[in-house]
Design a protein around this motif. Structure first.
Motif, short mmCIF file in Angstrom:
data_model
loop_
_atom_site.label_atom_id
_atom_site.label_comp_id
_atom_site.label_asym_id
_atom_site.label_seq_id
_atom_site.Cartn_x
_atom_site.Cartn_y
_atom_site.Cartn_z
N VAL A 139 -70.36 -87.97 -17.27
CA VAL A 139 -71.78 -87.63 -17.11
C VAL A 139 -72.10 -86.24 -17.69
N ALA A 140 -71.18 -85.69 -18.47
CA ALA A 140 -71.35 -84.38 -19.10
C ALA A 140 -71.31 -83.23 -18.09
N LYS A 141 -70.51 -83.42 -17.04
CA LYS A 141 -70.39 -82.38 -16.03
C LYS A 141 -69.73 -81.12 -16.59
N THR A 142 -68.58 -81.30 -17.22
CA THR A 142 -67.87 -80.15 -17.78
C THR A 142 -68.66 -79.52 -18.92
N THR A 143 -69.27 -80.34 -19.74
CA THR A 143 -70.13 -79.82 -20.82
C THR A 143 -71.26 -78.98 -20.24
N SER A 144 -71.81 -79.43 -19.13
CA SER A 144 -72.91 -78.68 -18.50
C SER A 144 -72.44 -77.35 -17.96
N VAL A 145 -71.25 -77.32 -17.35
CA VAL A 145 -70.71 -76.05 -16.83
C VAL A 145 -70.49 -75.06 -17.97
N ALA A 146 -69.84 -75.51 -19.04
CA ALA A 146 -69.55 -74.63 -20.17
C ALA A 146 -70.83 -74.15 -20.84
N SER A 147 -71.78 -75.06 -21.02
CA SER A 147 -73.01 -74.72 -21.75
C SER A 147 -73.94 -73.83 -20.93
N LEU A 148 -74.10 -74.16 -19.65
CA LEU A 148 -74.94 -73.31 -18.80
C LEU A 148 -74.33 -71.93 -18.63
N GLY A 149 -73.00 -71.88 -18.49
CA GLY A 149 -72.33 -70.59 -18.37
C GLY A 149 -72.55 -69.73 -19.60
N ALA A 150 -72.40 -70.33 -20.78
CA ALA A 150 -72.61 -69.59 -22.02
C ALA A 150 -74.06 -69.14 -22.16
N ALA A 151 -75.00 -70.00 -21.77
CA ALA A 151 -76.42 -69.64 -21.86
C ALA A 151 -76.75 -68.49 -20.93
N MET A 152 -76.18 -68.49 -19.75
CA MET A 152 -76.43 -67.40 -18.80
C MET A 152 -75.79 -66.10 -19.29
N ALA A 153 -74.62 -66.21 -19.90
CA ALA A 153 -73.98 -65.02 -20.46
C ALA A 153 -74.81 -64.44 -21.60
N GLU A 154 -75.45 -65.30 -22.38
CA GLU A 154 -76.33 -64.83 -23.45
C GLU A 154 -77.46 -63.97 -22.90
N ARG A 155 -77.87 -64.24 -21.68
CA ARG A 155 -78.93 -63.46 -21.03
C ARG A 155 -78.41 -62.17 -20.42
N GLY A 156 -77.14 -61.91 -20.62
CA GLY A 156 -76.57 -60.66 -20.12
C GLY A 156 -76.00 -60.74 -18.73
N LEU A 157 -75.90 -61.92 -18.16
CA LEU A 157 -75.34 -62.05 -16.82
C LEU A 157 -73.82 -62.13 -16.87
N ARG A 158 -73.21 -61.74 -15.78
CA ARG A 158 -71.76 -61.83 -15.63
C ARG A 158 -71.46 -63.17 -14.98
N VAL A 159 -70.73 -64.01 -15.70
CA VAL A 159 -70.55 -65.40 -15.27
C VAL A 159 -69.07 -65.73 -15.14
N LEU A 160 -68.73 -66.40 -14.04
CA LEU A 160 -67.38 -66.89 -13.81
C LEU A 160 -67.41 -68.41 -13.70
N LEU A 161 -66.56 -69.08 -14.45
CA LEU A 161 -66.41 -70.53 -14.35
C LEU A 161 -65.08 -70.84 -13.68
N VAL A 162 -65.08 -71.81 -12.78
CA VAL A 162 -63.85 -72.20 -12.08
C VAL A 162 -63.60 -73.67 -12.34
N ASP A 163 -62.45 -73.97 -12.95
CA ASP A 163 -62.08 -75.34 -13.28
C ASP A 163 -61.33 -75.95 -12.09
N LEU A 164 -61.97 -76.92 -11.43
CA LEU A 164 -61.36 -77.57 -10.27
C LEU A 164 -60.95 -79.00 -10.55
N ASP A 165 -60.87 -79.36 -11.81
CA ASP A 165 -60.51 -80.71 -12.22
C ASP A 165 -59.07 -80.73 -12.72
N PRO A 166 -58.19 -81.54 -12.11
CA PRO A 166 -56.80 -81.60 -12.57
C PRO A 166 -56.65 -81.98 -14.04
#
Length: 270
Positions: A22-49
């Motif tokens: 359902v594009a879950k991982t794609t959404s995490v990576a893309s939203l994280g990158a978009a938020m970082a572009e706005r100057g925010l400090r972003v942490l992504l946590v991979d909880l998928d084996p």
């Protein structure tokens, strides 16, 4: 002597759906990158084996020195396994070892609180933390929902994906009642949307009405660009900056940040 104002703690978002594809991982990576572009400090946590997020951001899960598995089993602190990515976000990677974590956690007292406790020391170092949940409703997803303040549900615009939302919302309700009263549903994020088909449009129209949850717009369009990005270890915001998919994720990120008060309206319009 004047007191130094306390830094605001990060907004922790679990991105969850027990259905794969359902594009879950794609959404995490893309939203994280978009938020970082706005100057925010972003942490992504991979909880998928399966470690798809780790791989998508340019890291071989077999080569990382530390992972979320060591954190959840108490072997190391979360801060010690954070790595920096080329997309401007930090990442807590996953490895196949995580597949054994659910069994190990079953015998741990207070297991639902483990990730929340592990994140606590780093929350003032970030503005947003995005948790990429596995495609199940097991212990790892429960641990993520217990640590989060909000849950975002990527949903492929097709009937079978639509039917699974009710199960996830039941889990959210249980978590809210037992381990995390502050948890809220941010909304459903429509993904793999094909504006050419009436079926996609119908599913999109029914989501909010059937489940009483917000629909986060714009919907993310179906595009081959999403499949190409992980091959080079970057998000679509880098590999196809001007694509409709990248633009949609930027708009969604801005909407979420505006509602949370992490972005000024003037900035979003820029």
């Amino acid at each position: 002597m004047a007191r130094t104002p306390a830094r605001r703690k990060a907004w922790v978002i679990a991105v969850a759906n027990q259905k794969g594809g359902v594009a879950k991982t794609t959404s995490v990576a893309s939203l994280g990158a978009a938020m970082a572009e706005r100057g925010l400090r972003v942490l992504l946590v991979d909880l998928d084996p399966q470690a798809c997020l780790t791989f998508s951001l340019g890291f071989d899960p077999e080569d990382v020195e530390g992972s979320i598995h060591q954190v959840l089993t108490g072997a190391t602190a979360l801060a010690d396994v954070v790595i920096t990515t080329d997309d401007g976000v930090d990442l807590v990677p996953a490895t196949i070892e995580l597949a054994t974590a659910e069994q190990l956690l079953m015998t741990r007292t207070g297991r639902e609180q483990i990730l929340k406790s592990a994140l606590a020391p780093v929350l003032t170092s970030y503005d947003v933390v995005l948790l990429d949940c596995p495609p199940t409703l097991g212990i790892l997803t429960t641990v993520a929902l217990t640590a989060a303040q909000g849950v975002l549900i990527p949903l492929q615009c097709e009937t079978l994906s639509h039917r699974g939302v009710g199960q996830l919302l039941d889990t959210v309700h249980d978590v809210k009642k037992i381990t995390n009263r502050r948890l809220t549903v941010i909304g459903v994020l429509p993904t793999l949307f094909d504006a050419r088909t009436s079926h996609s449009k119908l599913v999109l129209e029914r989501i909010g009405a059937d489940y009483g949850v917000p629909v986060v717009e714009p919907p993310i369009p179906k595009s081959v660009r999403f499949a190409e990005a992980p091959a080079v270890g970057r998000s679509i915001l880098v590999t196809a900056r001007s694509s409709k998919g990248a633009a949609a994720y930027r708009e969604v990120a801005d909407r979420l940040l505006l509602e949370r008060g992490l972005l000024e309206p003037a900035t979003a319009d820029a």
